[in-house]
Design a protein around this motif. Structure first.
Motif, PDB file in Angstrom:
ATOM      1  N   ALA A  51       1.027  13.467 -18.322  1.00  0.00           N
ATOM      2  CA  ALA A  51       0.319  12.243 -17.910  1.00  0.00           C
ATOM      3  C   ALA A  51       1.174  11.007 -18.210  1.00  0.00           C
ATOM      4  CB  ALA A  51      -1.052  12.162 -18.581  1.00  0.00           C
ATOM      5  N   LYS A  52       2.291  10.923 -17.550  1.00  0.00           N
ATOM      6  CA  LYS A  52       3.280   9.864 -17.818  1.00  0.00           C
ATOM      7  C   LYS A  52       2.763   8.454 -17.514  1.00  0.00           C
ATOM      8  CE  LYS A  52       6.846  12.399 -18.981  1.00  0.00           C
ATOM      9  NZ  LYS A  52       7.583  12.276 -20.194  1.00  0.00           N
ATOM     10  N   SER A  70      -0.875  10.363 -24.516  1.00  0.00           N
ATOM     11  CA  SER A  70      -1.500  11.640 -24.180  1.00  0.00           C
ATOM     12  C   SER A  70      -1.176  12.671 -25.256  1.00  0.00           C
ATOM     13  CB  SER A  70      -1.021  12.143 -22.820  1.00  0.00           C
ATOM     14  OG  SER A  70       0.342  12.473 -22.858  1.00  0.00           O
ATOM     15  N   VAL A  71      -2.114  13.609 -25.419  1.00  0.00           N
ATOM     16  CA  VAL A  71      -1.925  14.719 -26.351  1.00  0.00           C
ATOM     17  C   VAL A  71      -2.325  16.001 -25.638  1.00  0.00           C
ATOM     18  CG1 VAL A  71      -2.653  15.777 -28.522  1.00  0.00           C
ATOM     19  CG2 VAL A  71      -2.424  13.313 -28.372  1.00  0.00           C
ATOM     20  N   VAL A 117      -5.231   8.431 -22.901  1.00  0.00           N
ATOM     21  CA  VAL A 117      -5.759   7.098 -23.183  1.00  0.00           C
ATOM     22  C   VAL A 117      -5.043   6.100 -22.282  1.00  0.00           C
ATOM     23  CG1 VAL A 117      -5.970   5.267 -24.903  1.00  0.00           C
ATOM     24  CG2 VAL A 117      -6.268   7.645 -25.581  1.00  0.00           C
ATOM     25  N   VAL A 118      -5.831   5.248 -21.630  1.00  0.00           N
ATOM     26  CA  VAL A 118      -5.276   4.188 -20.788  1.00  0.00           C
ATOM     27  C   VAL A 118      -5.950   2.885 -21.185  1.00  0.00           C
ATOM     28  CG1 VAL A 118      -5.005   3.336 -18.436  1.00  0.00           C
ATOM     29  CG2 VAL A 118      -4.903   5.784 -18.887  1.00  0.00           C
TER      30      VAL A 118
END
Length: 62
Positions: free
Chosen positions: A21-22, A27-28, A41-42
Motif C-alpha cells: 500500500a505505497k 501500512s503493516v 493509515v491515510v
C-alpha cells in the motif's frame, strides 16, 4: 526496521512495515499461521476538521 519476526505461543508472527500500500502514510502486513492482516493509515495533514464527528470505515472480507 522494516520487518520483524516473533515467536508467540509456539507460532511465528511476521510484521512487515510500509512495504505494501505505497500510497498510504503507513501500512503493516501481519501474518500468523494462515491468517493475514493488512492495516493501513491515510491522513490529510492540510485538512482541519472543525466538527466533532470523525467518519471511520472498516472493510471486512472473508
Amino acid at each position: 526496521m522494516d520487518e520483524a519476526k516473533l515467536m508467540f505461543l509456539n507460532k511465528e508472527e511476521e510484521y512487515i512495515f510500509d512495504k505494501f500500500a505505497k500510497q498510504t502514510n503507513g501500512s503493516v502486513y501481519y501474518k500468523n499461521g494462515n491468517n493475514v492482516l493488512l492495516a493501513t493509515v491515510v491522513i490529510d495533514e492540510n485538512c482541519v476538521v472543525e466538527e466533532d464527528f470523525l467518519p471511520l470505515t472498516v472493510q471486512y472480507i472473508e
